[in-house]
Structures are given as C-alpha cells and as structure tokens.
Design an enzyme around this catalytic site. Structure first.
Site, mmCIF file in Angstrom:
data_model
loop_
_atom_site.group_PDB
_atom_site.id
_atom_site.type_symbol
_atom_site.label_atom_id
_atom_site.label_comp_id
_atom_site.label_asym_id
_atom_site.label_seq_id
_atom_site.Cartn_x
_atom_site.Cartn_y
_atom_site.Cartn_z
ATOM 1 N N ALA A 250 0.810 -1.243 0.000
ATOM 2 C CA ALA A 250 0.000 0.000 0.000
ATOM 3 C C ALA A 250 0.831 1.275 0.000
ATOM 4 O O ALA A 250 0.277 2.357 0.141
ATOM 5 C CB ALA A 250 -0.982 0.023 1.169
ATOM 6 N N ALA A 251 2.143 1.186 -0.206
ATOM 7 C CA ALA A 251 2.955 2.411 -0.271
ATOM 8 C C ALA A 251 2.524 3.270 -1.450
ATOM 9 O O ALA A 251 2.399 4.493 -1.327
ATOM 10 C CB ALA A 251 4.434 2.061 -0.377
ATOM 11 N N GLY A 252 2.302 2.640 -2.605
ATOM 12 C CA GLY A 252 1.856 3.388 -3.775
ATOM 13 C C GLY A 252 0.497 4.019 -3.562
ATOM 14 O O GLY A 252 0.265 5.178 -3.955
ATOM 15 N N ASP A 253 -0.417 3.289 -2.936
ATOM 16 C CA ASP A 253 -1.749 3.834 -2.658
ATOM 17 C C ASP A 253 -1.659 5.001 -1.682
ATOM 18 O O ASP A 253 -2.396 5.989 -1.801
ATOM 19 C CB ASP A 253 -2.654 2.743 -2.078
#
Length: 305
Positions: A250-253
């Site tokens: 979820a880093a990109g999110d």
C-alpha cells in the site's frame, strides 16, 4: 473546510495467510497465521486521503455479504462518505494471499462486486462527482467505467488522477487527454510506454512518451529512488525520505492518496509530491495495507523532525 476528494474504485477483503513457503501445485501446507484485512486499491487510496486531511467520498460496489458490511464499516470509521457505495448481489471483492517466510507472496484476486461497478452505477452518483475537487481512479474496476469517469471528470473541470494499476498493456489512446496526473510505478510505466524502466534516465524517457500520448503530467513512483515528475516542459527528481522498510504493501496507494489530499488543499505540485512521499515512507515502516497508512499528524511530526 477540508478538501474534497472522490475515489472511484475497488474494495477488497484481503484474506492473508502465512506459511513457511508457498505451496506447490496440488500440495497442502499448514499455515502459521490468518487475518482478514480491508483492502483494494480504491479503498486504500480513499483511506489515505482521509487520514491525510481530505474530506473523502467513495464510489464503488460491495457484495451483500459479511465482507461487504466490514468493508463499508472500515471506510465509515475513517469518516469517509459512503452514500455512493452500492451493495450488489453476490460476493464482495476478495484477494487470497499467501505469504512465505521470505515475504514472497502468491495472490489470487476475485473481482466480485467490483466487476459490477458500471458506468450507469457511477452516473447515478453524478452529484458526488460534481462536488469533488479531485477525482481518483485505478484499474481494478471495469475499463469502460474508468473511461467514463475520466471523461466525466474532464467535462466537470475537475482535477483527474489515474493510478494505472494493475497495468499490463497500454491505455486506450482516448483516455490520455482526460488525465491531469498519471501516476504509475516502474512496472506500470513500462507496460504503458513499452519501454524498460529501471533507472531515472529510463523513467524520464517513459514519462516523455506518456506525455506525448496526451497525459497532462506524469509522476512515476520509483520506490526507494523516490519519484520522477514530468510536465512536458520540465522534469524533476524527488528523492525518497530515508526509512527502514518493513512492508511495502500500500505504499503506492498511500502516495496517491496523500498527493491528492495535499493538492486539493492548495499545496503546489512539488509540495504535494513531497507530502505524498513522506506518507508513503512512513507506511513502509509498518506492516499491512490500510493499517500501515499514516495520519496527517504522523506526517507533520516526521517533517518537523
């Protein structure tokens, strides 16, 4: 008044089990743990935007099952407006995830209710889109729905962000003119541009090709290398904050949600990118998807230190 961000996208219940290794075909293994965690790229980005200071609405579909109730409750707990979250017959979206001791994983995603988010469903909540400052889409719902939202967002004069994930092929050519900010990671930028993306130089070439295709501006997220911003007139590299990574889920999110929240609150593009990067950096220091997403106060404390 907090900024208004509308996320149109997916909600999944992640069913996560851990085992010493991934099973081979036909093999049964003993698992070490099991957890159900609210996820889906759309929901993750909505949670990130909300925790990072924005007033958020979610347009999506969940099933008329226990997971649907839990997914809705998880968003409501973040003060996210769910008036446009539609319950449909059948199952909610799920992701079946096995993680081994080396943090390698195998994932099977069942779209479920996400596959029933049609253009007609979204059109029924046009007033929600009209109230937005920023509209965010991803690619975990039907492509025709994404195309409709991009076009409608442009007609309404909104700031439109597309996170083209997951991406395995070029986008429809007529989408690009409706996208203000296209935000892929390295593999997605490669799939969209047809070019390898494994360095800052190659990322710049890929971004140039995507802008030539019609995208307004491109931000390629590069993990620990930070991100590359291209506007057609200039290119800038933003180094990533230095942290000890535990889990990059979820880093990109988190980056997309943080960037949108900051942009909608009036920050400049550069400020919004740096804000999103700090939020993403903090998320990788924690395990899980939505549980790892930081709050606005977390980001402010990190920046102050």
């Amino acid at each position: 008044m907090p900024a208004k961000v509308v996320v149109v996208g997916s909600l999944n219940m992640d069913l996560v089990t851990r085992a010493q290794r991934l099973p081979r075909a036909g093999e049964t293994l003993h698992g070490e743990s099991f957890a159900t965690v609210s996820g889906g790229k759309g929901a993750n980005q909505a949670v990130a935007s909300a925790r990072l200071g924005a007033q958020v609405s979610m347009i999506g579909c969940v099933g008329e099952d226990a997971y649907g109730e839990q997914l809705r409750a998880a968003l409501q707990a973040e003060q996210i407006d769910c008036q446009a979250l539609t319950s449909v017959e059948g199952s909610s979206g799920v992701a079946l995830i096995v993680v081994d001791d080396n943090s390698q994983n195998a994932i099977v995603i069942v779209a479920g209710a996400n596959g029933l988010l049609t253009p007609d469903v979204v059109a029924g909540f046009d007033t929600v889109l009209m109230a937005a400052d920023v509209i965010i889409c991803q690619l975990e719902v039907p492509m025709q729905t994404v195309g409709y939202v991009l076009t409608r967002g442009r007609e309404l004069g909104k700031t439109v962000i597309l996170n083209p994930a997951p991406a395995t092929s070029p986008l429809p050519a007529d989408w690009y003119s409706s996208i203000d900010y296209l935000i892929p990671n390295e593999s997605e930028a490669s799939a969209l541009s047809g070019l390898p993306v494994d360095s800052l130089e190659s990322a710049e070439l890929a971004a140039s090709r995507l802008i030539a295709a019609g995208a307004g501006k491109v931000i390629i997220t590069l993990g620990p290398q930070g991100s590359l911003f291209a506007s057609g007139q200039s290119v800038e590299h933003f180094p990533a904050p230095k942290v000890k990574a535990v889990d990059t889920t979820a880093a990109g999110d988190t980056f997309v949600g943080g960037f949108a929240a900051a942009l909608a609150s009036g920050k400049s593009e550069a400020e919004a990118i740096r804000f999103g990067q700090v939020a993403a950096a903090l998320s990788v220091t924690r395990a899980g998807a939505q549980p790892s997403i930081p709050s606005l106060s977390d980001v402010q404390a990190f920046k102050a230190s």
